[in-house]
Design an enzyme around this catalytic site. Sequence first.
Site, PDB file in Angstrom:
ATOM      1  N   TRP A  90       0.850  -1.190   0.000  1.00  0.00           N
ATOM      2  CA  TRP A  90       0.000   0.000   0.000  1.00  0.00           C
ATOM      3  C   TRP A  90       0.898   1.258   0.000  1.00  0.00           C
ATOM      4  O   TRP A  90       1.883   1.322   0.745  1.00  0.00           O
ATOM      5  CB  TRP A  90      -0.912   0.006   1.239  1.00  0.00           C
ATOM      6  CG  TRP A  90      -1.674   1.288   1.356  1.00  0.00           C
ATOM      7  CD1 TRP A  90      -2.808   1.628   0.683  1.00  0.00           C
ATOM      8  CD2 TRP A  90      -1.331   2.422   2.168  1.00  0.00           C
ATOM      9  NE1 TRP A  90      -3.189   2.906   1.011  1.00  0.00           N
ATOM     10  CE2 TRP A  90      -2.303   3.421   1.927  1.00  0.00           C
ATOM     11  CE3 TRP A  90      -0.295   2.695   3.056  1.00  0.00           C
ATOM     12  CZ2 TRP A  90      -2.278   4.667   2.556  1.00  0.00           C
ATOM     13  CZ3 TRP A  90      -0.269   3.943   3.676  1.00  0.00           C
ATOM     14  CH2 TRP A  90      -1.258   4.898   3.424  1.00  0.00           C
ATOM     15  N   LYS A 128     -15.861   7.099  -8.804  1.00  0.00           N
ATOM     16  CA  LYS A 128     -14.647   6.478  -8.276  1.00  0.00           C
ATOM     17  C   LYS A 128     -15.098   5.233  -7.515  1.00  0.00           C
ATOM     18  O   LYS A 128     -15.818   5.339  -6.521  1.00  0.00           O
ATOM     19  CB  LYS A 128     -13.921   7.456  -7.347  1.00  0.00           C
ATOM     20  CG  LYS A 128     -12.658   6.888  -6.710  1.00  0.00           C
ATOM     21  CD  LYS A 128     -11.932   7.991  -5.955  1.00  0.00           C
ATOM     22  CE  LYS A 128     -10.780   7.461  -5.121  1.00  0.00           C
ATOM     23  NZ  LYS A 128     -10.215   8.518  -4.266  1.00  0.00           N
ATOM     24  N   ASP A 173     -14.152   2.328  -5.264  1.00  0.00           N
ATOM     25  CA  ASP A 173     -13.082   1.982  -4.326  1.00  0.00           C
ATOM     26  C   ASP A 173     -13.261   0.562  -3.802  1.00  0.00           C
ATOM     27  O   ASP A 173     -14.337  -0.043  -3.939  1.00  0.00           O
ATOM     28  CB  ASP A 173     -13.120   3.004  -3.179  1.00  0.00           C
ATOM     29  CG  ASP A 173     -11.771   3.197  -2.512  1.00  0.00           C
ATOM     30  OD1 ASP A 173     -10.876   2.370  -2.709  1.00  0.00           O
ATOM     31  OD2 ASP A 173     -11.620   4.191  -1.771  1.00  0.00           O
ATOM     32  N   ASN A 181     -11.538  -1.207  -0.265  1.00  0.00           N
ATOM     33  CA  ASN A 181     -10.520  -0.896   0.736  1.00  0.00           C
ATOM     34  C   ASN A 181     -10.102  -2.030   1.655  1.00  0.00           C
ATOM     35  O   ASN A 181      -9.574  -1.785   2.740  1.00  0.00           O
ATOM     36  CB  ASN A 181     -10.980   0.296   1.576  1.00  0.00           C
ATOM     37  CG  ASN A 181     -10.778   1.592   0.815  1.00  0.00           C
ATOM     38  OD1 ASN A 181      -9.670   1.925   0.435  1.00  0.00           O
ATOM     39  ND2 ASN A 181     -11.861   2.296   0.563  1.00  0.00           N
ATOM     40  N   ASP A 183      -2.534   5.593  -3.115  1.00  0.00           N
ATOM     41  CA  ASP A 183      -2.924   6.589  -2.111  1.00  0.00           C
ATOM     42  C   ASP A 183      -1.770   7.512  -1.784  1.00  0.00           C
ATOM     43  O   ASP A 183      -1.939   8.487  -1.059  1.00  0.00           O
ATOM     44  CB  ASP A 183      -3.379   5.887  -0.827  1.00  0.00           C
ATOM     45  CG  ASP A 183      -4.857   5.556  -0.885  1.00  0.00           C
ATOM     46  OD1 ASP A 183      -5.529   6.003  -1.820  1.00  0.00           O
ATOM     47  OD2 ASP A 183      -5.329   4.831   0.013  1.00  0.00           O
TER      48      ASP A 183
END
Length: 742
Positions: free
Chosen positions: A200, A477, A479, A481, A549
């Site tokens: 990440w 968007k 996502d 997670n 990110d």
Amino acid sequence: MSIIFHEKTKVFHLQNDSISYIMMVLPNGQMGHLYFGKRIHDREGFENLLETAPRPMSSCTFEGDKYFSLEHVKQELPSCGTGDYRSPAVEVKQENGSRISDFQYHSYRVESGKPKLPGLPATYTKDKGEAETLVLNLYDSVTGLWAELFYTIFAQGGILARSIRYCNKGSQPVQLERAMSLCLDLPDCDYDWVQLSGAWARERHVKERRLAMGVQSIGSMRGNSSHEHNPFLILKRPLASEQQGEAIGFSFVYSGNFLMQAEVDAHENARVLVGIHPDTFAWYLEPEESFQTPEALMVYTDSGLNDMSQTFHRLFQKRLARGYWRDRVRPILINNWEATYFNFTEDKLVQIAEKAKECGVELFVLDDGWFGARNNDFAGLGDWRANTERLPQGIAGLAERISQLGMKFGLWFEPEMVNKDSDLYRSHPDWILEVPKRANTHGRNQYVLDFSRKEVVDCIFEMMAEILRKAKVSYIKWDMNRSITECFSKSFGSERQGEIFHRYILGVYDLYERLTSEFPEVLFESCASGGGRFDPGILYYAPQGWASDNSDAVERMKIQYGTSMCYPISSIGSHVSVTPNHQVYRSTPLHTRANVAYFGTFGYELDLNKLTGEEIEEVKTQIAFMKEYRHLLQFGRFYRLKSPFEGNEMAWMAVSEDRKTAVVGWYRMLNVVNDRFTRVKLQGLDKDFCYEISQDGSRHYGDELMNLGLVTSDATAGQTPEDEIPCTDFESRLYILKAVEV
Ligand code: DGJ
């Protein structure tokens, strides 16, 4: 492009201007592999490439014959247990517990164009003449299982697309325990293995090592293709570079668990396998049921890694990405995530949008926190209805306000997830993946919806579609997670639990397909905590993806450089954010942040109201620049010039198709006092064109810039003349080159 079959020798030869792929029916009736590489002439008699020898200790197929051993023969669909001790491409568990299979060549057909893969993303053709597909029909007589091996050769470029469809035509069920999409047996192992790996916030770093005897692999068993390893692999000759030399790129058009493996045997053959990760996969096939593997792609080049990457870029841009946005430049957006996180009101969002509009931004994106009880990451996922305490007029009202500013409006979703503190979970606690009687693991306080179930996907689709039907939303968007754990579905029996990871991804693809069909002009940007699912499978539905990110310019150099090995610049989501940066707390100049983000979709992720007047003027100039050059940057030919993994400097460039315009980005991590004089050799220019360089108006021929180089010296540090801006750490420059009449 042609597909030739030599009846007498049972040799198949697929070829175009760049490559040849040659196979034959082996003496034992199975399919053997002979060659993949640069195009060679066709002839009758390639069977001399069949490598047989009476090696002691080998397991041999024919009684009385010590020559033919599957242990040494190169194969197209190797199975296990009959003399080939390398990893197999297929494993079929049968009623009696045996895993032995023997897929015999039966027949072939050639189709013009490329057949679709039902329910799966894949490259495609528009005109039948763009490609030809060879389908080999193989048959295991004991089980009645058929395998159709698909090989598509494109007219242009060194590309071969492969997949396999299994169909149980027997009378008993079987279980596919391994169904790889591609096996390539190479005759030597003189390669460097290059992978894109990280974690990440540091995704897709270029990692390189020598191919060695034994098994080496990358893969994912997380349910998403992962931050850790991208489903992409290069085998390159040790002397190959960006500009020259042989390489084969492998890419897997899939977003779930995968394995890419190379096994070098004792005789220095290298077997490459690409497919769904067998450790988390099993597929039960009742009679008459079939299973389609995802597509694996191979790109061969003898002209270096830039050439290989450009082939992938063109293929992904033109024949993987689809729809309205395929060929369109990407809107310059502002996203509120790093500006506000969960702390916003409607008025605050509109203020951010107003300032962005003043600067020339085209699209305002509202990120996480607009729905249900989502005031932090403990609640709300699954309740895709606006939180009217924050947004009194709902999404439709906010979208209308944004539209009145003259901007488009975009919205964040995380469709596959649910918080336990949500109305959706309270109504359907049985809709998550979990194993009965076992504890369930969370990630970011959220649980994974069972997308293998149609009713779950239907429900999420309806909630999302309801918003898109009512509000002016032109971008989503999407996502994701957390990775998947406890992958068990309550709606399937024990014999089908090995299917759930794959069925989950099929559910994700189904939702994407339904949304993109009903809302064809909505631009989808994929995201999975940044780049956790940045793969060609998702690119089929979402032509751009949030690359990481990590929005720090220096970190982004490595991430975007690595990503460009396989993925086109038009797909790489990249934003300018604040300093100190929120991930690494580093301060970089505003121009460097933009100079990195230009080589991507480009946008801002900050509150522009907090910038000084001088900075706002700079932002306006940046946006004007991007509007002028984005077509070239996103769709031109992209070249890597200097690697950030190898030194203090990085450089890359994009060149227009007519070679009349180019933009070069040059970057230096740390400042160097009293540095050496430096040049960067450019690429892709016309050697006979004379180019004027924006920085100083100087003129140079293409051959000079490509052979002698562009002078990038900046040896003033420590002694900056008074009239020059001192150079600092994290310095960067853009050079715009335009061909001029002389
Ligand atoms: C992870 C994404 O990568 C971020 O950009 C942001 O959308 C957050 N999720 C929101 O929760």
